[in-house]
Write a protein that holds these residues in place. Structure first.
Motif, PDB file in Angstrom:
ATOM      1  N   ALA A 194     -36.796 -39.217 -17.597  1.00  0.00           N
ATOM      2  CA  ALA A 194     -35.734 -38.427 -16.970  1.00  0.00           C
ATOM      3  C   ALA A 194     -35.947 -36.935 -17.190  1.00  0.00           C
ATOM      4  CB  ALA A 194     -34.375 -38.855 -17.519  1.00  0.00           C
ATOM      5  N   THR A 195     -36.366 -36.569 -18.391  1.00  0.00           N
ATOM      6  CA  THR A 195     -36.578 -35.155 -18.712  1.00  0.00           C
ATOM      7  C   THR A 195     -37.680 -34.543 -17.850  1.00  0.00           C
ATOM      8  OG1 THR A 195     -35.876 -35.496 -21.015  1.00  0.00           O
ATOM      9  CG2 THR A 195     -37.168 -33.514 -20.536  1.00  0.00           C
ATOM     10  N   MET A 196     -38.788 -35.258 -17.700  1.00  0.00           N
ATOM     11  CA  MET A 196     -39.889 -34.757 -16.883  1.00  0.00           C
ATOM     12  C   MET A 196     -39.471 -34.635 -15.420  1.00  0.00           C
ATOM     13  SD  MET A 196     -43.397 -36.426 -18.436  1.00  0.00           S
ATOM     14  CE  MET A 196     -42.890 -38.139 -18.142  1.00  0.00           C
ATOM     15  N   ALA A 197     -38.702 -35.616 -14.948  1.00  0.00           N
ATOM     16  CA  ALA A 197     -38.232 -35.576 -13.560  1.00  0.00           C
ATOM     17  C   ALA A 197     -37.326 -34.373 -13.324  1.00  0.00           C
ATOM     18  CB  ALA A 197     -37.478 -36.866 -13.230  1.00  0.00           C
ATOM     19  N   ILE A 198     -36.461 -34.092 -14.270  1.00  0.00           N
ATOM     20  CA  ILE A 198     -35.539 -32.955 -14.142  1.00  0.00           C
ATOM     21  C   ILE A 198     -36.291 -31.629 -14.200  1.00  0.00           C
ATOM     22  CG2 ILE A 198     -33.640 -31.719 -15.273  1.00  0.00           C
ATOM     23  CD1 ILE A 198     -32.597 -34.491 -16.171  1.00  0.00           C
ATOM     24  N   LEU A 199     -37.187 -31.490 -15.163  1.00  0.00           N
ATOM     25  CA  LEU A 199     -37.923 -30.237 -15.331  1.00  0.00           C
ATOM     26  C   LEU A 199     -38.785 -29.908 -14.110  1.00  0.00           C
ATOM     27  CD1 LEU A 199     -39.058 -30.456 -19.073  1.00  0.00           C
ATOM     28  CD2 LEU A 199     -37.285 -28.986 -18.091  1.00  0.00           C
ATOM     29  N   ILE A 200     -39.545 -30.879 -13.628  1.00  0.00           N
ATOM     30  CA  ILE A 200     -40.401 -30.637 -12.467  1.00  0.00           C
ATOM     31  C   ILE A 200     -39.559 -30.577 -11.195  1.00  0.00           C
ATOM     32  CG2 ILE A 200     -42.402 -31.445 -11.138  1.00  0.00           C
ATOM     33  CD1 ILE A 200     -42.991 -30.417 -13.967  1.00  0.00           C
ATOM     34  N   GLY A 201     -38.428 -31.291 -11.176  1.00  0.00           N
ATOM     35  CA  GLY A 201     -37.522 -31.215 -10.033  1.00  0.00           C
ATOM     36  C   GLY A 201     -36.956 -29.813  -9.862  1.00  0.00           C
ATOM     37  N   LEU A 202     -36.756 -29.117 -10.981  1.00  0.00           N
ATOM     38  CA  LEU A 202     -36.235 -27.751 -10.956  1.00  0.00           C
ATOM     39  C   LEU A 202     -37.347 -26.711 -10.780  1.00  0.00           C
ATOM     40  CD1 LEU A 202     -33.609 -27.994 -13.839  1.00  0.00           C
ATOM     41  CD2 LEU A 202     -33.129 -27.816 -11.383  1.00  0.00           C
ATOM     42  N   TYR A 203     -38.587 -27.142 -10.894  1.00  0.00           N
ATOM     43  CA  TYR A 203     -39.744 -26.251 -10.825  1.00  0.00           C
ATOM     44  C   TYR A 203     -39.761 -25.350  -9.580  1.00  0.00           C
ATOM     45  CZ  TYR A 203     -44.709 -24.896 -10.836  1.00  0.00           C
ATOM     46  OH  TYR A 203     -45.888 -24.198 -10.822  1.00  0.00           O
ATOM     47  N   PRO A 204     -39.416 -25.870  -8.384  1.00  0.00           N
ATOM     48  CA  PRO A 204     -39.448 -25.015  -7.187  1.00  0.00           C
ATOM     49  C   PRO A 204     -38.546 -23.788  -7.270  1.00  0.00           C
ATOM     50  CG  PRO A 204     -39.383 -27.319  -6.542  1.00  0.00           C
ATOM     51  CD  PRO A 204     -39.148 -27.278  -8.026  1.00  0.00           C
ATOM     52  N   THR A 205     -37.534 -23.816  -8.127  1.00  0.00           N
ATOM     53  CA  THR A 205     -36.638 -22.659  -8.243  1.00  0.00           C
ATOM     54  C   THR A 205     -37.379 -21.435  -8.792  1.00  0.00           C
ATOM     55  OG1 THR A 205     -35.919 -23.332 -10.474  1.00  0.00           O
ATOM     56  CG2 THR A 205     -34.619 -24.122  -8.608  1.00  0.00           C
ATOM     57  N   LEU A 206     -38.512 -21.661  -9.468  1.00  0.00           N
ATOM     58  CA  LEU A 206     -39.286 -20.548 -10.008  1.00  0.00           C
ATOM     59  C   LEU A 206     -39.817 -19.639  -8.896  1.00  0.00           C
ATOM     60  CD1 LEU A 206     -41.341 -22.309 -12.840  1.00  0.00           C
ATOM     61  CD2 LEU A 206     -39.329 -20.857 -13.095  1.00  0.00           C
ATOM     62  N   TYR A 207     -40.016 -20.235  -7.702  1.00  0.00           N
ATOM     63  CA  TYR A 207     -40.521 -19.444  -6.583  1.00  0.00           C
ATOM     64  C   TYR A 207     -39.496 -18.423  -6.093  1.00  0.00           C
ATOM     65  CZ  TYR A 207     -44.602 -22.487  -6.210  1.00  0.00           C
ATOM     66  OH  TYR A 207     -45.774 -23.157  -6.476  1.00  0.00           O
ATOM     67  N   LEU A 208     -38.247 -18.581  -6.512  1.00  0.00           N
ATOM     68  CA  LEU A 208     -37.209 -17.629  -6.142  1.00  0.00           C
ATOM     69  C   LEU A 208     -37.304 -16.359  -6.972  1.00  0.00           C
ATOM     70  CD1 LEU A 208     -34.150 -20.066  -5.901  1.00  0.00           C
ATOM     71  CD2 LEU A 208     -35.507 -19.141  -4.009  1.00  0.00           C
ATOM     72  N   PHE A 209     -37.937 -16.466  -8.137  1.00  0.00           N
ATOM     73  CA  PHE A 209     -37.960 -15.342  -9.068  1.00  0.00           C
ATOM     74  C   PHE A 209     -39.359 -14.771  -9.317  1.00  0.00           C
ATOM     75  CE2 PHE A 209     -34.632 -18.407 -10.274  1.00  0.00           C
ATOM     76  CZ  PHE A 209     -33.505 -17.621 -10.051  1.00  0.00           C
ATOM     77  N   LEU A 210     -40.376 -15.546  -9.003  1.00  0.00           N
ATOM     78  CA  LEU A 210     -41.738 -15.104  -9.282  1.00  0.00           C
ATOM     79  C   LEU A 210     -42.487 -14.782  -7.995  1.00  0.00           C
ATOM     80  CD1 LEU A 210     -42.655 -17.708 -12.044  1.00  0.00           C
ATOM     81  CD2 LEU A 210     -41.844 -15.364 -12.367  1.00  0.00           C
ATOM     82  N   ASP A 211     -43.642 -14.143  -8.131  1.00  0.00           N
ATOM     83  CA  ASP A 211     -44.475 -13.804  -6.995  1.00  0.00           C
ATOM     84  C   ASP A 211     -44.847 -15.064  -6.218  1.00  0.00           C
ATOM     85  OD1 ASP A 211     -47.613 -13.406  -6.047  1.00  0.00           O
ATOM     86  OD2 ASP A 211     -46.353 -11.636  -5.726  1.00  0.00           O
TER      87      ASP A 211
END
Length: 208
Positions: free
Chosen positions: A11-28
């Protein structure tokens, strides 16, 4: 205890990688795997749109999909289970469809593209089949197809586990990426198959 620990890790891995796309909102925009892409590709509006739709919808599917295998949620509140399931199916189908297009531009050429195209096609098929089966009231078949579907969705996690190991092993990103295009999902399907066979065996024994 081991089973509970594995469930928490899953569950933890699914949540962490599931949220991963949000990084594109803040990074190059050339972040993560996009570092391997040619600058000219970013001028392709259709590719960019497909890419972001793919990672957002796929991230959402990964983020919520694991809850569908929670017996507690399914038994205590079937309505929530169905609502989450509907969101998962829509998200997974959209992500799978867009993956078929962006796979054509995968780093590593034809071999990599074929790996991701097969993943996208089978993910779409298993998800759609799971939906059609539950509409017919075929719960057992629905559960099997959903297990296969999420195993393929979980490829987003296993890709990020295998890739750095393969890069270290081959000391070459392209070779590693060509292999991970297949390795990120084929073992997942095999594990799902073994889980299904174990469930079927248990059910057969209980009916005797």
């Amino acid at each position: 205890m081991t089973k509970k620990a594995l469930w928490i890790l899953f569950a933890t891995m699914a949540i962490l990688i599931g949220l991963y796309p949000t990084l594109y909102l803040f990074l190059d925009k050339k972040f993560g795997l996009l570092n391997t892409k040619d600058n000219g590709l970013f001028k392709n509006i259709f590719w960019s749109l497909s890419f972001y739709i793919h990672i957002i919808s796929g991230g959402l599917a990964l983020l919520i999909g694991w809850t569908q295998f929670s017996t507690k949620i399914r038994v205590r509140n079937l309505t929530i289970h169905r609502q989450i399931g509907s969101v998962y199916v829509i998200s997974a189908l959209i992500s799978a469809l867009t993956s078929l297009y962006i796979a054509l531009y995968a780093t590593g050429g034809l071999f990599t593209s074929l790996g991701f195209i097969c993943l996208g096609f089978i993910w779409f098929y298993t998800t759609l089949t799971a939906f059609l089966q539950i509409k017919k009231g075929m719960i057992a078949n629905h559960e099997k197809m959903m297990l296969y579907s999420y195993a393929l969705c979980f490829a987003a996690v296993t890709l990020r586990i295998w890739l750095p190991l393969l890069v270290i092993l081959f000391n070459d990103f392209i070779s590693a990426y060509q292999i991970v295009a297949w390795l990120c999902w084929i073992p997942n399907l095999l594990i799902a198959f073994l889980i299904i066979k174990r469930i079927e065996k248990r059910e057969t024994i209980s009916y005797r």
